[in-house]
Design a protein around this motif. Structure first.
Motif, PDB file in Angstrom:
ATOM      1  N   CYS A 147       5.924 -19.544 -51.239  1.00 16.47           N
ATOM      2  CA  CYS A 147       7.115 -19.270 -52.050  1.00 16.47           C
ATOM      3  C   CYS A 147       8.313 -19.188 -51.105  1.00 16.47           C
ATOM      4  O   CYS A 147       8.195 -18.651 -49.987  1.00 16.47           O
ATOM      5  CB  CYS A 147       6.909 -17.952 -52.796  1.00 16.47           C
ATOM      6  SG  CYS A 147       8.357 -17.307 -53.662  1.00 16.47           S
TER       7      CYS A 147
ATOM      8  N   PHE B  99       8.674 -23.185 -54.821  1.00 12.35           N
ATOM      9  CA  PHE B  99       7.270 -23.132 -54.411  1.00 12.35           C
ATOM     10  C   PHE B  99       6.856 -24.476 -53.819  1.00 12.35           C
ATOM     11  O   PHE B  99       7.276 -25.533 -54.297  1.00 12.35           O
ATOM     12  CB  PHE B  99       6.376 -22.795 -55.608  1.00 12.35           C
ATOM     13  CG  PHE B  99       6.638 -21.428 -56.170  1.00 12.35           C
ATOM     14  CD1 PHE B  99       5.905 -20.333 -55.741  1.00 12.35           C
ATOM     15  CD2 PHE B  99       7.648 -21.231 -57.109  1.00 12.35           C
ATOM     16  CE1 PHE B  99       6.156 -19.066 -56.241  1.00 12.35           C
ATOM     17  CE2 PHE B  99       7.910 -19.966 -57.613  1.00 12.35           C
ATOM     18  CZ  PHE B  99       7.164 -18.886 -57.173  1.00 12.35           C
TER      19      PHE B  99
ATOM     20  N   ILE C  35      14.420 -19.706 -56.521  1.00 14.60           N
ATOM     21  CA  ILE C  35      13.121 -19.448 -55.896  1.00 14.60           C
ATOM     22  C   ILE C  35      12.278 -20.706 -56.081  1.00 14.60           C
ATOM     23  O   ILE C  35      12.166 -21.229 -57.196  1.00 14.60           O
ATOM     24  CB  ILE C  35      12.415 -18.235 -56.522  1.00 14.60           C
ATOM     25  CG1 ILE C  35      13.212 -16.951 -56.259  1.00 14.60           C
ATOM     26  CG2 ILE C  35      10.989 -18.110 -55.991  1.00 14.60           C
ATOM     27  CD1 ILE C  35      13.240 -16.513 -54.793  1.00 14.60           C
TER      28      ILE C  35
ATOM     29  N   TRP D   4       4.550 -12.787 -51.543  1.00 16.95           N
ATOM     30  CA  TRP D   4       5.526 -12.933 -52.619  1.00 16.95           C
ATOM     31  C   TRP D   4       4.984 -12.413 -53.955  1.00 16.95           C
ATOM     32  O   TRP D   4       5.768 -12.008 -54.827  1.00 16.95           O
ATOM     33  CB  TRP D   4       5.947 -14.391 -52.751  1.00 16.95           C
ATOM     34  CG  TRP D   4       4.862 -15.335 -53.179  1.00 16.95           C
ATOM     35  CD1 TRP D   4       4.032 -16.070 -52.366  1.00 16.95           C
ATOM     36  CD2 TRP D   4       4.478 -15.647 -54.523  1.00 16.95           C
ATOM     37  NE1 TRP D   4       3.160 -16.814 -53.120  1.00 16.95           N
ATOM     38  CE2 TRP D   4       3.417 -16.582 -54.448  1.00 16.95           C
ATOM     39  CE3 TRP D   4       4.933 -15.238 -55.776  1.00 16.95           C
ATOM     40  CZ2 TRP D   4       2.790 -17.102 -55.578  1.00 16.95           C
ATOM     41  CZ3 TRP D   4       4.322 -15.749 -56.907  1.00 16.95           C
ATOM     42  CH2 TRP D   4       3.264 -16.680 -56.804  1.00 16.95           C
TER      43      TRP D   4
ATOM     44  N   LEU E 218       8.040 -17.492 -63.553  1.00 16.02           N
ATOM     45  CA  LEU E 218       6.725 -17.990 -63.151  1.00 16.02           C
ATOM     46  C   LEU E 218       6.039 -18.745 -64.287  1.00 16.02           C
ATOM     47  O   LEU E 218       5.121 -19.532 -64.039  1.00 16.02           O
ATOM     48  CB  LEU E 218       5.851 -16.837 -62.663  1.00 16.02           C
ATOM     49  CG  LEU E 218       6.334 -16.134 -61.382  1.00 16.02           C
ATOM     50  CD1 LEU E 218       5.391 -14.987 -61.022  1.00 16.02           C
ATOM     51  CD2 LEU E 218       6.450 -17.119 -60.220  1.00 16.02           C
TER      52      LEU E 218
END
Length: 255
Positions: free
Chosen positions: A127, A102, A100, A168, A200
């Motif tokens: 995202c 960003f 994932i 997201w 995150l």
């Protein structure tokens, strides 16, 4: 760092750069040139990355939910559009990681007061699902010394982000399923499997602890946040898809 040690590490970076540039490999760096701690690893990484042009972003991850993160620059020239066909002699190792990523939407310059998690997440423009391609100057980076493979941009070779994910922030990533499909065959399927746990947490780490090295995050840079699927080696000619159950998919083809 002593002058002699800096000279040794510059020689290490030169070997990695030269080997990557011609699409060849070395078994390992000479023992006396191998980085021995994170400061030395980061010194070599930055030299290697600078040889390939401007930095387009950073890869960051952690091996366990409790481990300190580590990161490496991603050369802008190695960032490819979704669906790209990757060709050339330097595609040799061809290992894939579903991730994932960003896109940074606002500059986050270094400052004395640390950025909060909320500030950093709010500064992300979007995202994306992504594939990181692992490549290396080392013939078998798994068998080489850790300092050598980490100094070699943590095996970074390429990055392909998929389309932006709507809303997201509402995704429960602990329940997110991911698959890696190669030529129509599902090779990996996992759930909530980012090795960093709460991945995150990596973003504020990069914005704060990483700022001394990055000079601050900049609008338009990419941040990819570690593997969900381990690394999956594939053959030349393969069509590869990393697909998340909510976050969408990224895909590429090796010529």
């Amino acid at each position: 760092m002593t002058e002699n040690r800096e000279h040794a590490l510059r020689n290490a970076a030169s070997i990695l750069i030269d080997t990557r540039t011609v699409g060849q490999t070395v078994t390992d760096l000479p023992v006396e040139l191998q980085p021995v701690d994170m400061d030395e690893i980061y010194f070599v990484q930055d030299l290697v990355a600078s040889a390939f042009g401007p930095v387009g972003g950073y890869k960051i991850g952690a091996p366990t939910p409790d481990a300190a993160p580590f990161f490496a620059p991603m050369p802008e020239a190695w960032i490819n559009p979704n669906g790209a066909t990757l060709s050339g002699p330097h595609w040799r190792f061809r290992a894939l990681e579903a991730e994932i990523a960003f896109l940074v939407g606002e500059d986050l310059p270094p400052r004395e007061t640390p950025y909060s998690r909320e500030e950093v997440l709010a500064a992300m423009a979007s995202c994306h699902p992504a594939i990181e391609v692992l490549e290396s100057a080392l013939a078998d980076p798994i068998k080489a010394a850790r300092g050598s493979s980490m100094g070699d941009l943590q095996m970074h070779g390429g990055f392909v982000p998929g389309p932006a994910v709507k809303d997201w922030q509402s995704i429960d990533f602990t329940k997110e399923r991911v698959t890696v499909t190669v030529n129509g065959e599902v090779l990996v399927e996992r759930v909530g499997s980012n090795t960093s746990g709460d991945f995150l947490r990596l973003l504020p780490f990069l914005a704060n602890e990483g700022a001394a090295r990055t000079g601050g995050l900049k609008r338009g840079q990419w941040i990819t946040t570690g593997s969900w699927t381990g690394n999956t080696p594939v053959a030349a000619g393969s069509h590869c898809v990393a697909e998340f159950s909510t976050a969408g998919k990224a895909e590429l083809t090796f010529a």
